[in-house]
Design an enzyme around this catalytic site. Structure first.
Site, PDB file in Angstrom:
ATOM      1  N   TYR A 111     -15.625  13.382  -5.317  1.00  0.00           N
ATOM      2  CA  TYR A 111     -15.857  12.311  -4.342  1.00  0.00           C
ATOM      3  C   TYR A 111     -16.389  11.056  -5.033  1.00  0.00           C
ATOM      4  O   TYR A 111     -16.015   9.939  -4.700  1.00  0.00           O
ATOM      5  CB  TYR A 111     -16.870  12.794  -3.296  1.00  0.00           C
ATOM      6  CG  TYR A 111     -16.980  11.887  -2.094  1.00  0.00           C
ATOM      7  CD1 TYR A 111     -16.255  12.151  -0.931  1.00  0.00           C
ATOM      8  CD2 TYR A 111     -17.811  10.766  -2.118  1.00  0.00           C
ATOM      9  CE1 TYR A 111     -16.356  11.316   0.165  1.00  0.00           C
ATOM     10  CE2 TYR A 111     -17.912   9.924  -1.027  1.00  0.00           C
ATOM     11  CZ  TYR A 111     -17.184  10.197   0.120  1.00  0.00           C
ATOM     12  OH  TYR A 111     -17.281   9.372   1.200  1.00  0.00           O
TER      13      TYR A 111
ATOM     14  N   PHE B 218       2.246 -12.757   3.118  1.00  0.00           N
ATOM     15  CA  PHE B 218       2.986 -11.692   3.800  1.00  0.00           C
ATOM     16  C   PHE B 218       2.395 -11.473   5.200  1.00  0.00           C
ATOM     17  O   PHE B 218       1.232 -11.804   5.439  1.00  0.00           O
ATOM     18  CB  PHE B 218       2.912 -10.406   2.966  1.00  0.00           C
ATOM     19  CG  PHE B 218       3.686  -9.274   3.566  1.00  0.00           C
ATOM     20  CD1 PHE B 218       5.060  -9.354   3.690  1.00  0.00           C
ATOM     21  CD2 PHE B 218       3.041  -8.137   4.018  1.00  0.00           C
ATOM     22  CE1 PHE B 218       5.781  -8.308   4.262  1.00  0.00           C
ATOM     23  CE2 PHE B 218       3.749  -7.091   4.589  1.00  0.00           C
ATOM     24  CZ  PHE B 218       5.125  -7.178   4.715  1.00  0.00           C
ATOM     25  N   ASP B 219       3.185 -10.905   6.112  1.00  0.00           N
ATOM     26  CA  ASP B 219       2.760 -10.716   7.530  1.00  0.00           C
ATOM     27  C   ASP B 219       1.400 -10.037   7.674  1.00  0.00           C
ATOM     28  O   ASP B 219       0.586 -10.456   8.480  1.00  0.00           O
ATOM     29  CB  ASP B 219       3.670  -9.814   8.356  1.00  0.00           C
ATOM     30  CG  ASP B 219       5.112  -9.813   8.031  1.00  0.00           C
ATOM     31  OD1 ASP B 219       5.518 -10.463   7.069  1.00  0.00           O
ATOM     32  OD2 ASP B 219       5.825  -9.139   8.768  1.00  0.00           O
TER      33      ASP B 219
ATOM     34  N   ASP C  97      -2.120 -12.408  -4.322  1.00  0.00           N
ATOM     35  CA  ASP C  97      -1.538 -11.172  -3.805  1.00  0.00           C
ATOM     36  C   ASP C  97      -0.526 -10.743  -4.868  1.00  0.00           C
ATOM     37  O   ASP C  97       0.498 -11.402  -5.053  1.00  0.00           O
ATOM     38  CB  ASP C  97      -0.850 -11.444  -2.456  1.00  0.00           C
ATOM     39  CG  ASP C  97      -0.118 -10.217  -1.909  1.00  0.00           C
ATOM     40  OD1 ASP C  97       0.242  -9.321  -2.719  1.00  0.00           O
ATOM     41  OD2 ASP C  97       0.107 -10.155  -0.688  1.00  0.00           O
TER      42      ASP C  97
ATOM     43  N   ALA D 270       1.294  -7.890  -5.298  1.00  0.00           N
ATOM     44  CA  ALA D 270       2.169  -6.743  -5.010  1.00  0.00           C
ATOM     45  C   ALA D 270       3.354  -6.692  -5.979  1.00  0.00           C
ATOM     46  O   ALA D 270       3.762  -5.631  -6.417  1.00  0.00           O
ATOM     47  CB  ALA D 270       2.663  -6.808  -3.571  1.00  0.00           C
TER      48      ALA D 270
ATOM     49  N   LYS E 274       4.398  -1.268  -4.636  1.00  0.00           N
ATOM     50  CA  LYS E 274       5.526  -2.066  -5.148  1.00  0.00           C
ATOM     51  C   LYS E 274       5.560  -1.949  -6.678  1.00  0.00           C
ATOM     52  O   LYS E 274       6.068  -0.981  -7.213  1.00  0.00           O
ATOM     53  CB  LYS E 274       5.372  -3.530  -4.705  1.00  0.00           C
ATOM     54  CG  LYS E 274       5.751  -3.780  -3.248  1.00  0.00           C
ATOM     55  CD  LYS E 274       4.664  -3.480  -2.292  1.00  0.00           C
ATOM     56  CE  LYS E 274       4.970  -3.909  -0.893  1.00  0.00           C
ATOM     57  NZ  LYS E 274       3.913  -3.500   0.046  1.00  0.00           N
TER      58      LYS E 274
ATOM     59  N   HIS F 156       9.180  -6.151  16.254  1.00  0.00           N
ATOM     60  CA  HIS F 156      10.329  -5.640  15.498  1.00  0.00           C
ATOM     61  C   HIS F 156      10.224  -4.146  15.239  1.00  0.00           C
ATOM     62  O   HIS F 156      11.224  -3.463  15.103  1.00  0.00           O
ATOM     63  CB  HIS F 156      10.492  -6.396  14.177  1.00  0.00           C
ATOM     64  CG  HIS F 156       9.264  -6.460  13.333  1.00  0.00           C
ATOM     65  ND1 HIS F 156       8.138  -7.146  13.720  1.00  0.00           N
ATOM     66  CD2 HIS F 156       8.974  -5.916  12.136  1.00  0.00           C
ATOM     67  CE1 HIS F 156       7.220  -7.029  12.784  1.00  0.00           C
ATOM     68  NE2 HIS F 156       7.687  -6.279  11.809  1.00  0.00           N
TER      69      HIS F 156
END
Ligand code: F0G
Length: 492
Positions: A108, A160-161, A250, A252, A293, A484
């Protein structure tokens, strides 16, 4: 051994046999580039384990998509032949990553696996401090809760969203300063993920301390996976220093972005991808990573930082939702695979093949007069469905109609990035019209071969043939948020 064989063995570019086509798009890329789609590049890996694909008949697919309410998110993956819904968490791990799983330390606290991850982040990215999270949006949630307050502004290229949602969730606003070239479908500039420096400076000048931070998304997923140049990163960093605003990334798809810099930015052509990555990162105060990614794992993420003070501020939010600071929603074995994946995801041979695949698909479609964003981004091909199906009005969602048509024709699953995804204006409740009606075909890492991509190309050829007969869609049931994902449709 002839030159062609030697090129193949050394993972160099091998000429695609269409000299004419080759000459036409050389305007935006030097002829050596993998990312211009003119070459087929041998994958620097071979297959050890295979996953069968179930191939339905067209008749069966018509039934499946109708039952899914014409929403491709409701299809079972076993009913999909080539799944290009996302490149996120869908990559194939290497034998080294699978072997590393066995060394996972599931403690842990103080897990050896965490420290291995920390070392990989320091080695590849140069950040000393790491907070692991279960995936990218876990990092976004903890980070934004800690650093933002109501009324703040975040600016940079288009986020990004989920990033946007987390920023707006705490009452902050985004000022999109993406360069204008990104909004022009015809423009084929090499770095359409760049920031409009004048607009950024205007925002920094006018809004002062209200700008909580500047965010660069690399590559820019919301803008066709387009890269940002190192020159532009440096200009942004200079402004951040001048106006005393922190700069975050970001990351990714940072490795794909670094590869584009090596290929397209003259100054860095002789630099290694690793050196470019370090040069990119050195300007940032921190970075948020969806490891699904470019780190080629199925689940995972992290926040990488330099400041111990900021680390202390974010930690409680991460502990609250993600878990203790030495695992943050990942198991020990996941952190092991991620540490290995960070190294593999930045290998040049791999990146050359990866970016080459995307470019090959984009340029092949372009040659057939299927309108696609060019040059191709790193992870996906974006088809302009509005242009391809001009007879379908925007509010009958041409990109969704095209997605349905290519699924029925060839079992290919893409995703609508158009007016369905735009949703409704929160104040007027009117449906928002997207700037462009796009169908995204995202390519999972190390999963599909040239033959699979050729199947996609042939499917589009067939769809293009009967495109005038494709009809739009209307809502059957419209979901109230992120519509969507869970709305259903009927043919218009
Ligand atoms: N940032 C970027 C640039 C992304 O593309 C994504 C996810 C995230 C953050 C969020 O990361 O999914 O690990 O929580 N993009 C996926 C896609 C979902 O299909 O483009 P996550």
């Amino acid at each position: 051994m002839n030159e062609r064989q030697s090129n193949l063995l050394h993972n160099r570019r091998v000429e695609f046999p269409f000299a004419l086509f080759y000459a036409t798009f050389m305007t935006y890329a030097a002829c050596e580039n993998a990312s211009n789609g003119a070459f087929m590049i041998m994958p620097p890996y071979k297959t050890k384990m295979v996953e069968p694909i179930r191939i339905l008949t067209k008749k069966e697919r018509i039934v499946k998509i109708r039952r899914a309410g014409y929403n491709l998110f409701f299809l079972k993956s076993e009913d999909v032949t080539i799944d290009l819904l996302t490149d996120s968490g869908t990559g194939a791990m290497s034998e080294h990553q699978w072997a590393a799983l066995m060394e996972g330390d599931e403690s842990y606290a103080g897990s050896t696996s965490f420290f291995r991850l920390k070392k990989a982040v320091a080695d590849i990215l140069g950040f000393r401090l790491v907070i692991p999270t279960h995936q990218g949006r876990g990092a976004e949630a903890a980070f934004n809760k800690a650093v933002l307050k109501k009324g703040d502004i975040v600016t940079g290229n288009s986020p990004f969203d989920t990033t946007r949602a987390h920023i707006e969730h705490v009452g902050a606003t985004i000022v999109d300063a993406t360069c204008k070239e990104a909004f022009s479908f015809k423009n084929t500039s090499a770095f359409k993920g760049n920031v409009d420096i004048k607009k950024l400076e205007r925002t920094l000048k006018q809004c002062g301390d209200t700008v909580a931070y500047v965010l660069l998304t690399m590559t820019c997923n919301s803008m066709g996976g387009q890269p940002i140049s190192l020159a532009n990163i440096k200009d942004v960093a200079r402004l951040c220093t001048a106006y005393k605003r922190p700069l975050y990334y970001d990351i990714a798809r940072f490795a794909e972005n670094a590869f584009f810099i090596q290929e397209r930015e003259k100054k860095y052509r002789t630099w290694s991808v690793h050196a470019i990555v370090r040069e990119m990162m050195k300007h940032a105060d921190g970075a948020l990573m969806s490891a699904k990614k470019d780190a080629i794992v199925n689940m995972g993420g992290f926040i990488a930082l330099r400041s111990a003070e900021l680390y202390g501020r974010i930690s409680p939010y991460s502990i609250l939702n993600e878990g203790f600071l030495h695992y943050g929603g990942m198991s020990g074995r996941d952190m092991e695979a991620l540490a290995v994946g960070l190294h593999e995801g930045t290998e040049e041979k791999y990146l050359r093949h990866r970016v080459g695949q995307t470019a090959y698909l984009a340029e092949s479609l372009h040659r057939m007069n299927v309108p696609v964003i060019r040059p191709a981004g790193g992870h996906a091909v974006y088809v302009n469905a509005g242009l391809m199906l001009p007879h379908i009005p925007w509010n009958n969602f041409p990109a969704q109609a095209l997605a349905i048509a290519v699924y029925i024709e060839g079992g290919i699953r893409g995703v609508e990035i158009g007016s369905i995804m735009e949703g409704r204006d929160p104040n007027t409740r009117e449906s928002r019209r997207a700037h462009t009606e796009l169908l995204r075909l995202a390519i999972p890492r190390r999963v599909y071969s040239q033959e699979h991509l050729d199947h996609v190309i042939e499917t589009f050829r067939a769809v293009a043939h009967h495109k005038k007969r494709i009809s739009g869609v209307r809502f059957r049931h419209e979901a109230p948020i992120l519509r969507h994902f869970s709305s259903t449709f009927r043919l218009a």
